[in-house]
Design an enzyme around this catalytic site. Structure first.
Site, mmCIF file in Angstrom:
data_model
loop_
_atom_site.group_PDB
_atom_site.id
_atom_site.type_symbol
_atom_site.label_atom_id
_atom_site.label_comp_id
_atom_site.label_asym_id
_atom_site.label_seq_id
_atom_site.Cartn_x
_atom_site.Cartn_y
_atom_site.Cartn_z
ATOM 1 N N SER A 1 0.994 -1.032 -0.094
ATOM 2 C CA SER A 1 0.074 -0.030 0.046
ATOM 3 C C SER A 1 0.977 1.215 -0.091
ATOM 4 O O SER A 1 2.172 1.353 0.503
ATOM 5 C CB SER A 1 -0.982 0.009 1.160
ATOM 6 O OG SER A 1 -1.528 1.258 1.539
ATOM 7 N N TYR B 1 -2.784 -0.313 10.302
ATOM 8 C CA TYR B 1 -2.838 -0.899 9.139
ATOM 9 C C TYR B 1 -1.796 -0.533 8.280
ATOM 10 O O TYR B 1 -0.927 -1.498 7.372
ATOM 11 C CB TYR B 1 -4.167 -0.524 8.311
ATOM 12 C CG TYR B 1 -4.145 -0.674 6.771
ATOM 13 C CD1 TYR B 1 -4.449 -2.316 6.388
ATOM 14 C CD2 TYR B 1 -3.889 0.188 5.787
ATOM 15 C CE1 TYR B 1 -4.278 -2.318 4.738
ATOM 16 C CE2 TYR B 1 -3.828 -0.127 4.621
ATOM 17 C CZ TYR B 1 -4.000 -1.183 3.978
ATOM 18 O OH TYR B 1 -3.872 -1.653 2.841
ATOM 19 N N LYS C 1 1.626 -3.407 6.559
ATOM 20 C CA LYS C 1 2.177 -3.072 5.402
ATOM 21 C C LYS C 1 3.606 -2.943 5.379
ATOM 22 O O LYS C 1 4.466 -3.524 4.558
ATOM 23 C CB LYS C 1 1.442 -2.309 4.151
ATOM 24 C CG LYS C 1 -0.042 -2.535 4.074
ATOM 25 C CD LYS C 1 -0.280 -3.937 3.610
ATOM 26 C CE LYS C 1 -1.842 -4.232 3.414
ATOM 27 N NZ LYS C 1 -1.882 -5.627 2.510
#
Length: 336
Positions: free
Chosen positions: A125, A150, A154
């Site tokens: 991402s 989140y 990544k």
């Protein structure tokens, strides 16, 4: 025929990638635990391609189930989508995100190591860049402390893969997505979040459809032309095709290092208000929206420099923002 495992293959990006894999001639096996997807997607993929992929309902957090899968299935590569993905939710439930997103990745890589398997594509991402110092964002931009758990999963995921590539015979590519939107032209598959949408476009379409009373625009005091946050919105079919290009690069041994990463976006940033206007123009639907306070974990602006991906993967986007928004609306209407 090469056999490719797609984890999270019934999800939004996963299902579109399965379609492109099948259309390109790959045999596909899907693993999905249906925590944020529906088994109906399997039938809808089959409607598009004429071939039903093999499907296994497996929670990748359960190590013995992951091992059992690899004991009974021979594969030539993995595209790993399976992960929790909502920024706001990750701020509220960080431990769930670390357990799911990191644990499942480690278990997959352990099985690949133990069986000398190669060719791994990671769903990464643009959140790894945080709020970049310069726009558009190139692959040379430094990764910054993540703005959300989140985003941190990544970053950590990429670090785990990089270390694994150094220690073992793994070749891997991380694709750093910007903001995937849209639906397949057939309208058989699209983005169908369970519960209240965490992403902008499903909330836009659900508001237009009357499912949601009002769209909240989080903040109008960002340092942008209209005060709303800017993102790079890429049609999901274009994004799916980037995975095919990355997979073929690995299978044909065209990668230059054992771990590579590429930005996957359109190269153009659009503000939230610009997206709302583009949606209204593309669909003739008026949106009821209001400006509210900023959302924790959100950054001001992010859009990609895709020069390296265009050159190295021989890939580029083909669909416009308006086409993507219109396909999202057609998909939403089909759900009513």
């Amino acid at each position: 025929m090469k056999k490719i495992l797609v984890t999270g293959g019934l999800g939004f990006i996963g299902s579109h990638t399965v379609v492109e894999l099948q259309n390109t001639g790959f045999e596909v096996i899907i693993i999905d635990d249906l925590s944020n997807s529906s088994i109906d997607v399997l039938e809808n993929i089959t409607k598009i391609t004429g071939t039903q992929p093999a499907f296994h309902n497996i929670d990748l957090r359960i190590k013995k189930d992951v091992k059992n899968f690899f004991d009974t299935n021979k594969i030539d590569g993995i595209i790993h989508f399976a992960a929790f993905k909502a920024v706001g939710e990750s701020v509220q439930n960080p431990l769930d995100y670390y357990e799911n997103n990191i644990g499942s990745l480690v278990y997959l890589l352990q099985e690949m190591r133990d069986r000398n398997l190669d060719n791994f594509i990671f769903s990464s991402s643009c959140t790894v860049y945080g709020q970049a110092d310069e726009l558009p964002i190139t692959e040379n931009a430094p990764t910054k402390p993540a703005e959300s758990p989140y985003g941190n999963t990544k970053q950590i995921g990429e670090e785990i893969i990089r270390d694994t590539c150094k220690a073992n015979s793994l070749n891997a590519i991380a694709l750093r997505y910007f903001n995937p939107i849209g639906a397949h032209d057939s309208v058989h598959i699209g983005e169908l979040p369970l519960g209240v949408p965490q992403n902008l476009i499903p909330y836009v379409t659900q508001t237009a459809a009357g499912i949601r009373e009002q769209l909240s625009v989080f903040g109008d005091d960002y340092d942008t032309a209209d005060g709303t946050a800017i993102r790079d919105y890429i049609h999901v079919v274009d994004l799916a095709k980037a995975h095919i290009a990355a997979l073929q690069r690995l299978l044909e041994k065209n990668n230059k290092t054992s771990f590579e990463f590429f930005n996957v976006g359109t190269g153009k940033g659009s503000s939230v208000l610009e997206v709302i206007k583009a949606f209204e123009n593309a669909t003739d639907q008026k949106l009821n929206y209001k400006i509210v306070g900023r959302r924790e974990g959100d950054i001001t602006a992010a859009y990609a420099d895709t020069t390296i991906a265009n050159k190295e993967l021989n890939w580029k986007t083909e669909k416009t923002l308006e086409e993507a928004l219109n396909s999202s609306w057609e998909w939403q209407k089909k759900q009513l």
